[in-house]
Design a protein around this motif. Structure first.
Motif, PDB file in Angstrom:
ATOM      1  N   TYR A  50       0.856  -1.184   0.000  1.00  0.00           N
ATOM      2  CA  TYR A  50       0.000   0.000   0.000  1.00  0.00           C
ATOM      3  C   TYR A  50       0.889   1.231   0.000  1.00  0.00           C
ATOM      4  O   TYR A  50       1.727   1.416   0.884  1.00  0.00           O
ATOM      5  CB  TYR A  50      -0.896  -0.019   1.242  1.00  0.00           C
ATOM      6  CG  TYR A  50      -1.627   1.270   1.526  1.00  0.00           C
ATOM      7  CD1 TYR A  50      -2.502   1.817   0.595  1.00  0.00           C
ATOM      8  CD2 TYR A  50      -1.437   1.937   2.738  1.00  0.00           C
ATOM      9  CE1 TYR A  50      -3.176   3.008   0.860  1.00  0.00           C
ATOM     10  CE2 TYR A  50      -2.117   3.112   3.026  1.00  0.00           C
ATOM     11  CZ  TYR A  50      -2.974   3.647   2.074  1.00  0.00           C
ATOM     12  OH  TYR A  50      -3.631   4.818   2.334  1.00  0.00           O
ATOM     13  N   TYR A  51       0.730   2.102  -1.029  1.00  0.00           N
ATOM     14  CA  TYR A  51       1.578   3.278  -1.182  1.00  0.00           C
ATOM     15  C   TYR A  51       0.875   4.585  -0.825  1.00  0.00           C
ATOM     16  O   TYR A  51       1.428   5.660  -1.073  1.00  0.00           O
ATOM     17  CB  TYR A  51       2.104   3.358  -2.609  1.00  0.00           C
ATOM     18  CG  TYR A  51       3.078   2.269  -2.963  1.00  0.00           C
ATOM     19  CD1 TYR A  51       4.348   2.234  -2.395  1.00  0.00           C
ATOM     20  CD2 TYR A  51       2.736   1.263  -3.864  1.00  0.00           C
ATOM     21  CE1 TYR A  51       5.250   1.232  -2.713  1.00  0.00           C
ATOM     22  CE2 TYR A  51       3.627   0.260  -4.192  1.00  0.00           C
ATOM     23  CZ  TYR A  51       4.884   0.242  -3.613  1.00  0.00           C
ATOM     24  OH  TYR A  51       5.772  -0.749  -3.931  1.00  0.00           O
ATOM     25  N   GLY A  52      -0.317   4.504  -0.275  1.00  0.00           N
ATOM     26  CA  GLY A  52      -1.030   5.733   0.030  1.00  0.00           C
ATOM     27  C   GLY A  52      -1.304   6.526  -1.239  1.00  0.00           C
ATOM     28  O   GLY A  52      -1.580   5.963  -2.298  1.00  0.00           O
ATOM     29  N   SER A  53      -1.214   7.850  -1.139  1.00  0.00           N
ATOM     30  CA  SER A  53      -1.506   8.712  -2.294  1.00  0.00           C
ATOM     31  C   SER A  53      -0.236   9.223  -2.974  1.00  0.00           C
ATOM     32  O   SER A  53      -0.270  10.206  -3.705  1.00  0.00           O
ATOM     33  CB  SER A  53      -2.379   9.893  -1.858  1.00  0.00           C
ATOM     34  OG  SER A  53      -1.733  10.637  -0.827  1.00  0.00           O
ATOM     35  N   SER A  91       3.473   1.052   2.980  1.00  0.00           N
ATOM     36  CA  SER A  91       4.574   1.945   2.601  1.00  0.00           C
ATOM     37  C   SER A  91       4.048   3.344   2.327  1.00  0.00           C
ATOM     38  O   SER A  91       4.628   4.090   1.528  1.00  0.00           O
ATOM     39  CB  SER A  91       5.300   1.400   1.377  1.00  0.00           C
ATOM     40  OG  SER A  91       5.957   0.199   1.666  1.00  0.00           O
ATOM     41  N   SER A  92       2.943   3.703   2.978  1.00  0.00           N
ATOM     42  CA  SER A  92       2.339   5.009   2.734  1.00  0.00           C
ATOM     43  C   SER A  92       3.093   6.134   3.426  1.00  0.00           C
ATOM     44  O   SER A  92       2.911   7.305   3.087  1.00  0.00           O
ATOM     45  CB  SER A  92       0.881   5.014   3.208  1.00  0.00           C
ATOM     46  OG  SER A  92       0.802   4.748   4.603  1.00  0.00           O
ATOM     47  N   GLN A  93       3.952   5.790   4.398  1.00  0.00           N
ATOM     48  CA  GLN A  93       4.732   6.801   5.099  1.00  0.00           C
ATOM     49  C   GLN A  93       6.178   6.724   4.643  1.00  0.00           C
ATOM     50  O   GLN A  93       6.713   5.655   4.394  1.00  0.00           O
ATOM     51  CB  GLN A  93       4.663   6.572   6.613  1.00  0.00           C
ATOM     52  CG  GLN A  93       3.258   6.510   7.160  1.00  0.00           C
ATOM     53  CD  GLN A  93       2.508   7.822   6.982  1.00  0.00           C
ATOM     54  OE1 GLN A  93       3.096   8.899   7.127  1.00  0.00           O
ATOM     55  NE2 GLN A  93       1.228   7.736   6.676  1.00  0.00           N
ATOM     56  N   GLY A  94       6.808   7.861   4.523  1.00  0.00           N
ATOM     57  CA  GLY A  94       8.222   7.873   4.188  1.00  0.00           C
ATOM     58  C   GLY A  94       8.453   7.641   2.708  1.00  0.00           C
ATOM     59  O   GLY A  94       7.538   7.760   1.883  1.00  0.00           O
ATOM     60  N   PRO A  95       9.692   7.280   2.338  1.00  0.00           N
ATOM     61  CA  PRO A  95      10.049   7.124   0.923  1.00  0.00           C
ATOM     62  C   PRO A  95       9.184   6.076   0.261  1.00  0.00           C
ATOM     63  O   PRO A  95       8.848   5.054   0.853  1.00  0.00           O
ATOM     64  CB  PRO A  95      11.525   6.682   0.977  1.00  0.00           C
ATOM     65  CG  PRO A  95      12.003   7.134   2.314  1.00  0.00           C
ATOM     66  CD  PRO A  95      10.815   7.024   3.225  1.00  0.00           C
ATOM     67  N   THR A  96       8.803   6.318  -1.005  1.00  0.00           N
ATOM     68  CA  THR A  96       7.983   5.373  -1.734  1.00  0.00           C
ATOM     69  C   THR A  96       8.771   4.106  -1.996  1.00  0.00           C
ATOM     70  O   THR A  96       9.976   4.112  -2.217  1.00  0.00           O
ATOM     71  CB  THR A  96       7.516   5.974  -3.068  1.00  0.00           C
ATOM     72  OG1 THR A  96       8.674   6.327  -3.840  1.00  0.00           O
ATOM     73  CG2 THR A  96       6.679   7.204  -2.832  1.00  0.00           C
ATOM     74  N   VAL A 108      -7.531   3.139   8.059  1.00  0.00           N
ATOM     75  CA  VAL A 108      -6.136   3.506   7.797  1.00  0.00           C
ATOM     76  C   VAL A 108      -5.166   2.572   8.516  1.00  0.00           C
ATOM     77  O   VAL A 108      -3.989   2.480   8.128  1.00  0.00           O
ATOM     78  CB  VAL A 108      -5.868   4.965   8.203  1.00  0.00           C
ATOM     79  CG1 VAL A 108      -6.669   5.920   7.352  1.00  0.00           C
ATOM     80  CG2 VAL A 108      -6.151   5.179   9.693  1.00  0.00           C
ATOM     81  N   ASN A 109      -5.635   1.885   9.553  1.00  0.00           N
ATOM     82  CA  ASN A 109      -4.774   0.950  10.272  1.00  0.00           C
ATOM     83  C   ASN A 109      -4.727  -0.419   9.610  1.00  0.00           C
ATOM     84  O   ASN A 109      -3.861  -1.242   9.932  1.00  0.00           O
ATOM     85  CB  ASN A 109      -5.253   0.799  11.719  1.00  0.00           C
ATOM     86  CG  ASN A 109      -5.131   2.094  12.493  1.00  0.00           C
ATOM     87  OD1 ASN A 109      -4.114   2.781  12.415  1.00  0.00           O
ATOM     88  ND2 ASN A 109      -6.178   2.440  13.234  1.00  0.00           N
ATOM     89  N   ASN A 110      -5.643  -0.664   8.713  1.00  0.00           N
ATOM     90  CA  ASN A 110      -5.658  -1.903   7.932  1.00  0.00           C
ATOM     91  C   ASN A 110      -6.094  -1.558   6.507  1.00  0.00           C
ATOM     92  O   ASN A 110      -7.206  -1.878   6.089  1.00  0.00           O
ATOM     93  CB  ASN A 110      -6.611  -2.928   8.559  1.00  0.00           C
ATOM     94  CG  ASN A 110      -6.639  -4.230   7.792  1.00  0.00           C
ATOM     95  OD1 ASN A 110      -5.636  -4.645   7.202  1.00  0.00           O
ATOM     96  ND2 ASN A 110      -7.797  -4.887   7.763  1.00  0.00           N
ATOM     97  N   PRO A 111      -5.233  -0.877   5.755  1.00  0.00           N
ATOM     98  CA  PRO A 111      -5.636  -0.370   4.433  1.00  0.00           C
ATOM     99  C   PRO A 111      -5.913  -1.485   3.435  1.00  0.00           C
ATOM    100  O   PRO A 111      -5.110  -2.408   3.274  1.00  0.00           O
ATOM    101  CB  PRO A 111      -4.429   0.477   4.007  1.00  0.00           C
ATOM    102  CG  PRO A 111      -3.270  -0.079   4.773  1.00  0.00           C
ATOM    103  CD  PRO A 111      -3.831  -0.538   6.083  1.00  0.00           C
TER     104      PRO A 111
END
Length: 237
Positions: free
Chosen positions: A45-48, A175-180, A90-93
């Motif tokens: 999961y890469y978020g946005s 992996s939504s936080q920090g470097p992609t 958000v805790n289990n995307p």
């Protein structure tokens, strides 16, 4: 007698035209060139990070490969680069339930999977023998009793039809936080022995004819029973 015959042929042709399907699925025996009930899953999961208009990205791999020591062997994987709206938890995307269709190049619209999606075949020795792009397709995702249920109808770039399904857990690495892609910029010398490696075709999007992107991965870690790296360790890509 000519008019009734003409009317019958007109009605018959209308029925045949009306029954034609533009989707990869069809009726009758031996419906598809390839049909699999896939057995395993892993995803990120890469978020946005990659969504061009705030869409959320889930890279999802459904496969039936076997884990032989450090290598996945003897199977096929269907890799979907999914874009959707924000996950409910958000805790289990997880990707939103619903129907997804193959999107257009360089677009990241919600409820689509991009042309970066692909099909990979790996032989019994762990070598990648085919990497196929998607020409058209649709996929449905649903949830039941904590499991993700997926069904997809696809036509690959060789014109072959695929019907695949999966029902089971859907563990996404967040992996939504920090470097992609969990990539760390190397700011110092790195020295390690990499007894293991993995090479795969990435894509040829945006490249001149005859050129392709290839991903090389050199690592010193082992896999657990689900196919995830056992940290700590190094993975140079």
């Amino acid at each position: 007698m000519k008019k009734p015959l003409f009317l019958f042929l007109f009605i018959l042709s209308s029925v045949l035209i009306g029954c034609h399907k533009s989707t990869p699925e069809n009726d009758g025996p031996d419906k598809y060139d390839y049909e699999y009930e896939l057995t395993d899953f892993f995803g990120t999961y890469y978020g946005s990070h990659f969504g061009k208009n705030g869409e959320y990205n889930f890279n999802s791999t459904f496969h039936n490969m076997k884990l032989d020591g450090l290598l996945f062997i003897d199977g096929v994987s269907y890799i979907f680069d999914i874009y959707t709206s924000a996950p409910i938890d958000v805790n289990n995307p997880l990707p939103q339930a619903g129907k997804y269709t193959l999107g257009k190049k360089d677009e990241t619209k919600e409820m689509t999977f991009t042309p970066n999606s692909k099909i990979e075949h790996v032989d019994k020795d762990g070598f990648l023998t085919a990497s196929l792009a998607l020409k058209e397709g649709e996929m449905t995702i649903a949830y039941e009793n904590g499991n993700l249920i997926m069904e997809a109808f696809i036509v690959d770039n060789l014109g072959k039809s695929h019907h695949v399904s999966y029902s089971g857990p859907a563990p996404f690495t967040d992996s939504s936080q920090g470097p992609t892609d969990q990539i760390t910029i190397i700011e110092r010398d790195v020295d390690f022995d990499a007894p293991n490696s993995w090479t795969s075709y990435a894509n040829n999007i945006g490249l001149e004819e005859g050129l392709i992107k290839v991903c090389f991965s050199l690592y010193d870690m082992n896999f657990d029973s689900s196919g995830y790296f056992i940290y700590p360790g190094n993975n140079l890509r």
